[in-house]
Design a protein around this motif. Structure first.
Motif, short mmCIF file in Angstrom:
data_model
loop_
_atom_site.label_atom_id
_atom_site.label_comp_id
_atom_site.label_asym_id
_atom_site.label_seq_id
_atom_site.Cartn_x
_atom_site.Cartn_y
_atom_site.Cartn_z
N GLU A 1 0.81 -1.37 -0.18
CA GLU A 1 -0.13 -0.06 -0.03
C GLU A 1 0.90 1.45 0.05
O GLU A 1 0.45 2.39 -0.52
CB GLU A 1 -0.85 -0.04 1.17
N HIS B 1 4.05 1.57 -1.39
CA HIS B 1 4.38 1.75 -2.63
C HIS B 1 3.38 2.05 -3.59
O HIS B 1 3.93 3.07 -4.46
CB HIS B 1 4.94 0.06 -2.96
N GLN B 2 2.14 1.61 -3.68
CA GLN B 2 1.13 2.07 -4.51
C GLN B 2 0.91 3.71 -4.05
O GLN B 2 0.81 4.59 -5.34
CB GLN B 2 -0.14 1.55 -4.04
N CYS C 1 4.13 5.71 -5.59
CA CYS C 1 4.06 5.85 -6.88
C CYS C 1 2.67 6.65 -7.54
O CYS C 1 3.18 7.41 -8.44
CB CYS C 1 3.73 4.44 -7.73
N GLY C 2 1.57 6.88 -6.94
CA GLY C 2 0.83 7.46 -7.45
C GLY C 2 0.66 9.24 -6.94
O GLY C 2 0.14 9.93 -7.46
#
Length: 92
Positions: free
Chosen positions: A29, A31-32, A35-36
């Motif tokens: 989560e 990492h996501q 990235c976003g």
């Protein structure tokens, strides 16, 4: 009062740990979210929060003078939050 006196018992033994549960993001989560964050206006605050552990009031209290490029660090000198007259910057 004698400053060299010892306490008779450990004060921690009679204390209790709060039972509040803290929700923590998993590594996937995080990492996501990282990235976003690159395509968002405030993405740097998201990344700084994740990598530094600063809370929102500390993040919002940061000023350019708090950056220390020589040591590659930050100085947390202020917090930002609500006060008597609305929102205010407070010394830490």
């Amino acid at each position: 009062m004698n400053k060299k006196a010892f306490i008779q018992e450990n004060p921690i033994t009679s204390s209790s740990i709060p039972s509040s549960k803290v929700d923590v993001l998993s590594l996937a989560e995080q990492h996501q979210l990282i990235c976003g964050s690159y395509c968002h206006q405030y993405g740097i605050l998201v990344r700084l929060a994740i990598f530094s552990g600063l809370n929102i009031s500390e993040l919002l209290g940061l000023q350019w003078a708090d950056l220390d490029p020589d040591r590659q660090g930050l100085h947390i000198r202020h917090t930002f939050g609500t006060g008597d007259g609305g929102y205010e910057l407070r010394n830490k």
